[in-house]
Design an enzyme around this catalytic site. Sequence first.
Site, mmCIF file in Angstrom:
data_model
loop_
_atom_site.group_PDB
_atom_site.id
_atom_site.type_symbol
_atom_site.label_atom_id
_atom_site.label_comp_id
_atom_site.label_asym_id
_atom_site.label_seq_id
_atom_site.Cartn_x
_atom_site.Cartn_y
_atom_site.Cartn_z
ATOM 1 N N HIS A 121 -0.258 -8.889 -4.763
ATOM 2 C CA HIS A 121 0.726 -7.855 -4.432
ATOM 3 C C HIS A 121 0.610 -7.602 -2.920
ATOM 4 O O HIS A 121 -0.474 -7.792 -2.341
ATOM 5 C CB HIS A 121 0.328 -6.594 -5.207
ATOM 6 C CG HIS A 121 1.267 -5.439 -5.122
ATOM 7 N ND1 HIS A 121 1.266 -4.571 -4.057
ATOM 8 C CD2 HIS A 121 2.209 -4.993 -5.977
ATOM 9 C CE1 HIS A 121 2.178 -3.631 -4.271
ATOM 10 N NE2 HIS A 121 2.764 -3.866 -5.428
ATOM 11 N N ASP A 198 -8.608 -6.123 -7.478
ATOM 12 C CA ASP A 198 -7.523 -5.164 -7.641
ATOM 13 C C ASP A 198 -7.181 -5.102 -9.134
ATOM 14 O O ASP A 198 -6.643 -6.051 -9.707
ATOM 15 C CB ASP A 198 -6.333 -5.673 -6.798
ATOM 16 C CG ASP A 198 -5.050 -4.905 -7.046
ATOM 17 O OD1 ASP A 198 -5.006 -4.083 -7.979
ATOM 18 O OD2 ASP A 198 -4.073 -5.146 -6.307
ATOM 19 N N GLN A 201 -3.191 -3.927 -12.426
ATOM 20 C CA GLN A 201 -2.475 -4.419 -13.613
ATOM 21 C C GLN A 201 -3.397 -4.703 -14.791
ATOM 22 O O GLN A 201 -2.919 -4.922 -15.900
ATOM 23 C CB GLN A 201 -1.693 -5.697 -13.261
ATOM 24 C CG GLN A 201 -0.565 -5.487 -12.270
ATOM 25 C CD GLN A 201 0.554 -4.612 -12.826
ATOM 26 O OE1 GLN A 201 0.746 -4.496 -14.027
ATOM 27 N NE2 GLN A 201 1.301 -3.980 -11.933
HETATM 28 N N1 7TS Z 1 -1.825 -4.130 -6.827
HETATM 29 C C1 7TS Z 1 -1.132 -4.589 -7.884
HETATM 30 C C2 7TS Z 1 -1.592 -5.836 -8.574
HETATM 31 C C3 7TS Z 1 -0.005 -3.891 -8.310
HETATM 32 O O1 7TS Z 1 0.687 -4.349 -9.362
HETATM 33 C C4 7TS Z 1 0.400 -2.706 -7.639
HETATM 34 C C5 7TS Z 1 1.645 -1.959 -8.015
HETATM 35 C C6 7TS Z 1 -0.383 -2.271 -6.565
HETATM 36 C C7 7TS Z 1 -1.477 -3.010 -6.187
HETATM 37 C C8 7TS Z 1 -0.077 -1.015 -5.836
HETATM 38 O O2 7TS Z 1 -0.335 0.069 -6.665
HETATM 39 P P1 7TS Z 1 -0.014 1.570 -6.181
HETATM 40 O O3 7TS Z 1 -0.261 2.412 -7.390
HETATM 41 O O4 7TS Z 1 -0.919 1.869 -5.049
HETATM 42 O O5 7TS Z 1 1.413 1.552 -5.749
HETATM 43 N N2 7TS Z 1 2.615 -2.742 -8.650
HETATM 44 C C9 7TS Z 1 3.892 -2.423 -8.891
HETATM 45 C C10 7TS Z 1 4.766 -3.268 -9.565
HETATM 46 O O6 7TS Z 1 4.462 -4.355 -10.054
HETATM 47 N N3 7TS Z 1 5.973 -2.684 -9.626
HETATM 48 O O7 7TS Z 1 5.913 -1.494 -8.999
HETATM 49 C C11 7TS Z 1 4.618 -1.319 -8.529
#
Ligand code: 7TS
Length: 404
Positions: A121, A198, A201
Site C-alpha cells: 500500500h 503491516d 489487512q
Molecule cells: N496498509 C494496508 C495494507 C492497507 O490496506 C491500508 C488501508 C493502510 C496500510 C493504511 O491504513 P490507514 O488505516 O492508516 O488508512 N487500506 C485501504 C484500502 O485498501 N482501501 O481503503 C483503505
Amino acid sequence: MLDVQKIRKDFPILQREVNGKPLVYFDNAATSQTPQQVIDVIVDYYSNYNANIHRGVHSLSQEATDAYEQARLKIQKHFNAKQSHEIIFTSGTTHSINLVANGFSSLLKKGDEIIVSALEHHSNIVPWQMLCERTGASLKVIPMNENGELILSDYDALLNKNTKLVFVNHISNALGTINPIEYIIEKAHAVGAAVLVDGAQSCPHLKPDVQALDVDFYVCSAHKICGPTGVGMLYGKEEWLNKLPPYQGGGEMIAEVSFEKTTYAGLPHKFEAGTPNICGGIAFGAALDYMNAIGFDAIANYENELLDYGTKELLKIESVKIYGTAKEKTSVISFNVKNIHPYDIGTILDKMGIAVRTGHHCAQPIMDFYKIPGTVRASFMFYNTKEEIDTFITALKKAIMMLS
Ligand code: 7TS
C-alpha cells in the site's frame, strides 16, 4: 460454525437500504462495519466518563485512564506481546509506519538498504522513500509474479549486510495475497535487519502472535477490525522502541521539562504525545473482545468459504478477469470486466445498493505491474453471506449488459 444471521443483527448499518435496495457491503478492506457492542462502548464513554487521562486526580479521569490502559492490555494479550508498554496507541497504520520511519532517520546512513515488497500500500512505500531521501539509504523492491505472490528467490538475492530494514504487508489490500512473513522475518534477521509487518489487512482475518513471529514491529488500524477510525497501534519489541527517538514532542511524553533540557518519559508514553483518542482506544479494545468472542478460526473458515464461492461465481462470467490468484489469500477479490472501466461498474453497482471499491486501491505499483488503471474490489468479512454474493453477481451481470 458461525451464526451469521445472529451476527448480522449486531450491525445496525447492515439493516439499512442504499438507493432503495438492501445494502450489500463489500468494501470491508477499506473499512469494516461497527457492531452495536462497540457503538455502546463509545456512547457509554461520552455519556458517563469522558475525561482526559493520566493527569487528573478526579474520579472521571481515573475511570477513563483505567479503561484506556485496560484496552492496551487487551491489545497486548490479543497480539501476544511480551509487555504492555510494547503497545503504542497511534491514529492508525499510517501513523504507526511514519512513527517507525521517522525514528529510523537517526539510525540509517548512506549505503544502508531498505527492502519493501511490490505488493505494498502507498503508506508502506512513501514513508520509506522519504526516509531514504533524509538518510541517503536506498530502497530495494521484492518483485511479484503474475499470481500476485512475492518472488522469494529474488528476496534472498536482495538481502546483504547493508540491509537494515525490511517492510512487508502481511496481506495485500489490493489482491488479498497472504505473504510468507515467517520466511521473510527469518531471512531478514539472518543478515541483522529489522522487520516491520503491516497488519492492516491481516488483523480482520487472523490473529498474529508477535512473539512466535519474532517480528520487530507490527502495525494495524482499529477501523479494519470492527473498531472506530482514528486509532490503531504499533507493536515494537522493547529493545527497538528504546532505540528510536520520540516522534512528536508535547505533553505526556516527558519526564522533566525545563528551558535548558527535557528528558523523555519511558515506554509507551515516549511515543504518545498529547491527548490521545481515548474513546477510540477503549473501543479498539471492545472490538477485539467482540471478534475474539466469535473466534478467529471460525472467522477464517467462513471467510474462506465466501472467497471460494465468490471466486467460482465470478469466473462463470466469461468477460471477468481476476487479479491476484495466490495460493494463500484472504477474502478479497480484485477483478476487471473486459473493455469496461472499473469506475463504471462500481457506480452501477452502487445504484443497486452494492458497495465495492474501484481504482488503484493505493497500490499503484501493482496496477502498473498488470498494466491496468485499477480494478473493482469486493472484500468480504464474516458478516457477509453467500446470498449477498448472489445479489452482487446478478447486479454485476446487469451492469455488464448496460455497459456493453
Ligand atoms: N496498509 C494496508 C495494507 C492497507 O490496506 C491500508 C488501508 C493502510 C496500510 C493504511 O491504513 P490507514 O488505516 O492508516 O488508512 N487500506 C485501504 C484500502 O485498501 N482501501 O481503503 C483503505
